[in-house]
Write a protein that holds these residues in place. Structure first.
Motif, PDB file in Angstrom:
ATOM      1  N   VAL A   1       5.343 -15.252  -2.571  1.00 60.16           N
ATOM      2  CA  VAL A   1       4.689 -13.951  -2.701  1.00 60.16           C
ATOM      3  C   VAL A   1       5.465 -12.903  -1.917  1.00 60.16           C
ATOM      4  CG1 VAL A   1       2.590 -12.630  -2.195  1.00 60.16           C
ATOM      5  CG2 VAL A   1       2.403 -14.968  -3.091  1.00 60.16           C
ATOM      6  N   SER A   2       5.851 -13.249  -0.695  1.00 65.11           N
ATOM      7  CA  SER A   2       6.630 -12.309   0.113  1.00 65.11           C
ATOM      8  C   SER A   2       7.958 -11.976  -0.547  1.00 65.11           C
ATOM      9  CB  SER A   2       6.874 -12.896   1.508  1.00 65.11           C
ATOM     10  OG  SER A   2       5.666 -13.036   2.227  1.00 65.11           O
ATOM     11  N   GLU A   3       8.646 -12.998  -1.059  1.00 64.90           N
ATOM     12  CA  GLU A   3       9.936 -12.755  -1.708  1.00 64.90           C
ATOM     13  C   GLU A   3       9.789 -11.825  -2.902  1.00 64.90           C
ATOM     14  OE1 GLU A   3      13.457 -15.191  -4.036  1.00 64.90           O
ATOM     15  OE2 GLU A   3      11.361 -15.181  -4.658  1.00 64.90           O
ATOM     16  N   LEU A   4       8.737 -12.024  -3.683  1.00 68.93           N
ATOM     17  CA  LEU A   4       8.539 -11.199  -4.872  1.00 68.93           C
ATOM     18  C   LEU A   4       8.426  -9.722  -4.508  1.00 68.93           C
ATOM     19  CD1 LEU A   4       7.970 -10.956  -7.929  1.00 68.93           C
ATOM     20  CD2 LEU A   4       5.544 -11.332  -7.399  1.00 68.93           C
ATOM     21  N   TYR A   5       7.638  -9.421  -3.486  1.00 65.07           N
ATOM     22  CA  TYR A   5       7.400  -8.018  -3.142  1.00 65.07           C
ATOM     23  C   TYR A   5       8.409  -7.454  -2.155  1.00 65.07           C
ATOM     24  CZ  TYR A   5       3.075  -8.669  -5.695  1.00 65.07           C
ATOM     25  OH  TYR A   5       2.170  -8.928  -6.695  1.00 65.07           O
ATOM     26  N   GLU A   6       9.179  -8.313  -1.487  1.00 70.24           N
ATOM     27  CA  GLU A   6      10.249  -7.847  -0.598  1.00 70.24           C
ATOM     28  C   GLU A   6      11.546  -7.568  -1.357  1.00 70.24           C
ATOM     29  OE1 GLU A   6      10.827 -11.014   2.143  1.00 70.24           O
ATOM     30  OE2 GLU A   6       9.162 -10.451   3.449  1.00 70.24           O
ATOM     31  N   LEU A   7      11.854  -8.437  -2.334  1.00 71.27           N
ATOM     32  CA  LEU A   7      13.183  -8.415  -2.943  1.00 71.27           C
ATOM     33  C   LEU A   7      13.174  -8.272  -4.459  1.00 71.27           C
ATOM     34  CD1 LEU A   7      14.849 -11.280  -0.860  1.00 71.27           C
ATOM     35  CD2 LEU A   7      15.224  -8.829  -0.593  1.00 71.27           C
ATOM     36  N   VAL A   8      12.417  -9.122  -5.130  1.00 79.29           N
ATOM     37  CA  VAL A   8      12.516  -9.190  -6.591  1.00 79.29           C
ATOM     38  C   VAL A   8      12.012  -7.907  -7.238  1.00 79.29           C
ATOM     39  CG1 VAL A   8      11.833 -10.443  -8.662  1.00 79.29           C
ATOM     40  CG2 VAL A   8      12.353 -11.709  -6.548  1.00 79.29           C
TER      41      VAL A   8
ATOM     42  N   GLY B   1       7.050   5.978  -5.024  1.00 82.05           N
ATOM     43  CA  GLY B   1       7.702   5.277  -6.116  1.00 82.05           C
ATOM     44  C   GLY B   1       8.412   4.005  -5.726  1.00 82.05           C
ATOM     45  N   ARG B   2       8.293   3.593  -4.473  1.00 82.39           N
ATOM     46  CA  ARG B   2       8.882   2.328  -4.019  1.00 82.39           C
ATOM     47  C   ARG B   2       7.804   1.443  -3.426  1.00 82.39           C
ATOM     48  NH1 ARG B   2      14.335   2.148  -4.004  1.00 82.39           N
ATOM     49  NH2 ARG B   2      15.457   4.101  -4.329  1.00 82.39           N
ATOM     50  N   ILE B   3       8.018   0.146  -3.502  1.00 83.86           N
ATOM     51  CA  ILE B   3       7.048  -0.794  -2.966  1.00 83.86           C
ATOM     52  C   ILE B   3       7.197  -0.876  -1.453  1.00 83.86           C
ATOM     53  CG2 ILE B   3       6.316  -3.211  -2.886  1.00 83.86           C
ATOM     54  CD1 ILE B   3       7.266  -3.469  -5.788  1.00 83.86           C
ATOM     55  N   ARG B   4       6.100  -0.655  -0.759  1.00 81.61           N
ATOM     56  CA  ARG B   4       6.070  -0.889   0.682  1.00 81.61           C
ATOM     57  C   ARG B   4       5.096  -2.029   0.928  1.00 81.61           C
ATOM     58  NH1 ARG B   4       2.909   1.614   4.542  1.00 81.61           N
ATOM     59  NH2 ARG B   4       2.559   3.428   3.194  1.00 81.61           N
ATOM     60  N   MET B   5       5.619  -3.127   1.438  1.00 83.19           N
ATOM     61  CA  MET B   5       4.807  -4.295   1.722  1.00 83.19           C
ATOM     62  C   MET B   5       4.720  -4.514   3.218  1.00 83.19           C
ATOM     63  SD  MET B   5       5.464  -8.334   0.939  1.00 83.19           S
ATOM     64  CE  MET B   5       6.371  -8.455   2.490  1.00 83.19           C
ATOM     65  N   SER B   6       3.523  -4.799   3.700  1.00 87.08           N
ATOM     66  CA  SER B   6       3.344  -5.140   5.106  1.00 87.08           C
ATOM     67  C   SER B   6       2.400  -6.322   5.207  1.00 87.08           C
ATOM     68  CB  SER B   6       2.808  -3.949   5.901  1.00 87.08           C
ATOM     69  OG  SER B   6       1.589  -3.476   5.359  1.00 87.08           O
ATOM     70  N   HIS B   7       2.573  -7.096   6.273  1.00 88.26           N
ATOM     71  CA  HIS B   7       1.714  -8.255   6.509  1.00 88.26           C
ATOM     72  C   HIS B   7       0.632  -7.829   7.494  1.00 88.26           C
ATOM     73  CE1 HIS B   7       4.413 -11.046   4.430  1.00 88.26           C
ATOM     74  NE2 HIS B   7       5.419 -10.447   5.051  1.00 88.26           N
ATOM     75  N   GLN B   8      -0.478  -7.407   6.976  1.00 91.70           N
ATOM     76  CA  GLN B   8      -1.536  -6.947   7.868  1.00 91.70           C
ATOM     77  C   GLN B   8      -2.895  -7.078   7.193  1.00 91.70           C
ATOM     78  OE1 GLN B   8      -1.972  -2.574   8.293  1.00 91.70           O
ATOM     79  NE2 GLN B   8      -0.088  -2.396   7.077  1.00 91.70           N
ATOM     80  N   HIS B   9      -3.904  -7.138   8.047  1.00 95.32           N
ATOM     81  CA  HIS B   9      -5.279  -7.149   7.549  1.00 95.32           C
ATOM     82  C   HIS B   9      -5.718  -5.694   7.451  1.00 95.32           C
ATOM     83  CE1 HIS B   9      -9.211  -8.743   6.674  1.00 95.32           C
ATOM     84  NE2 HIS B   9      -9.743  -7.890   7.538  1.00 95.32           N
ATOM     85  N   ALA B  10      -5.701  -5.161   6.248  1.00 88.93           N
ATOM     86  CA  ALA B  10      -6.020  -3.744   6.045  1.00 88.93           C
ATOM     87  C   ALA B  10      -6.726  -3.601   4.709  1.00 88.93           C
ATOM     88  CB  ALA B  10      -4.754  -2.899   6.078  1.00 88.93           C
ATOM     89  N   LYS B  11      -7.495  -2.549   4.570  1.00 89.57           N
ATOM     90  CA  LYS B  11      -8.262  -2.334   3.351  1.00 89.57           C
ATOM     91  C   LYS B  11      -7.392  -1.650   2.298  1.00 89.57           C
ATOM     92  CE  LYS B  11     -12.531  -0.188   1.654  1.00 89.57           C
ATOM     93  NZ  LYS B  11     -12.988  -1.407   0.974  1.00 89.57           N
ATOM     94  N   GLY B  12      -7.371  -2.218   1.090  1.00 93.87           N
ATOM     95  CA  GLY B  12      -6.708  -1.591  -0.043  1.00 93.87           C
ATOM     96  C   GLY B  12      -7.737  -1.125  -1.053  1.00 93.87           C
ATOM     97  N   ASP B  13      -7.285  -0.490  -2.117  1.00 96.71           N
ATOM     98  CA  ASP B  13      -8.196  -0.099  -3.189  1.00 96.71           C
ATOM     99  C   ASP B  13      -8.782  -1.319  -3.891  1.00 96.71           C
ATOM    100  OD1 ASP B  13      -7.932   2.912  -3.259  1.00 96.71           O
ATOM    101  OD2 ASP B  13      -5.829   2.301  -3.403  1.00 96.71           O
TER     102      ASP B  13
END
Length: 245
Positions: free
Chosen positions: A149-156, A191-203
């Motif tokens: 999952v991390s690889e997909l959103y970090e690189l791919v 327009g770019r993906i920003r991924m972080s590893h955190q416990h935070a509320k999303g939509d």
């Protein structure tokens, strides 16, 4: 979730062998998780990826080896042995490589570590595809899947977004792994993906095991899958997962 080189290589070996087993059972069966593909096409695709990566790694290539220099797959039953040869080739090439050695990659970073990781995840997901086409697939490893999952959103997907006309969802998505460590917040940052590893509320938020999160992220399963919980706007989750099409 940190995964070491040995785990990547073990996954590449075991999942590649399982793909070959599936191919021997029925090359003509359709692969529903890869629309339009037969089992033969799946072996052809993965086997050609192995040959391309194997050459880049073995030759320590710092520029892309053109696709027309990579052998085309054979027709018929010969595809299984051709796949196995490619599988051995990429394993042997990676066995002789140092993760820090320089090599061309399509998404960066330009080192061998990229290919250890990429080949493990490429093979794991397509092993699931092959086994699912024949019936009940054996589970994916949850820790390896969380790294996927991390690889997909970090690189791919950042590579895809940067090089093709791909519009990101305007809303944010939080992923929460339920069978071990792993949280991801996905945000559209101009327009770019920003991924972080955190416990935070999303939509929207999706809670599931590591394997299920990887399969969701690659659109192999849907939100209705048992064990998957969705909170907030389900359309947001579907839009983020659709990016891997």
């Amino acid at each position: 979730m940190s995964v070491d080189r040995a785990a990547y290589q073990q996954a590449l070996r075991a999942d590649g062998e399982a793909i070959a087993v599936a191919g021997r059972r029925d090359l003509g069966t359709q692969v529903p998780s890869c629309p339009g593909w037969t089992m033969h096409k799946l072996l052809a695709h993965v086997g050609r990826v192995y040959r391309s990566v194997g050459r880049h790694v073995a030759e320590r290539a710092t520029q892309m080896i053109p696709a027309d220099q990579i052998p085309r797959p054979p027709e018929g039953n010969a595809i299984v042995e051709w796949f196995e040869d490619g599988h051995r080739f990429v394993q042997e090439a990676l066995d002789g490589a140092d993760p820090d050695d320089a090599v061309w990659t399509w998404a960066g970073p330009n080192n061998m570590a990229f290919y250890f990781r990429r080949m493990a995840h490429e093979t794991a997901v397509h092993r699931w595809d092959a086994e699912a086409a024949l019936g009940e697939p054996t589970p994916l490893d949850p820790d390896l899947s969380a790294d996927g999952v991390s690889e997909l959103y970090e690189l791919v997907l950042p590579f895809t977004v940067a090089n093709w006309d791909v519009a990101l969802p305007a809303t944010s998505l939080h992923l929460h792994r339920t069978d071990g460590d792993g949280e991801w917040l996905l945000v559209n940052d101009s327009g770019r993906i920003r991924m972080s590893h955190q416990h935070a509320k999303g939509d929207a938020a999706v809670r599931a095991g590591g394997a299920e999160l990887l399969l969701l992220a690659w659109e192999r399963i849907g939100l209705e899958t048992p064990g998957v919980e969705v909170f907030g706007d389900a359309g947001t989750a579907r839009a983020w997962f659709a990016l891997s099409r």
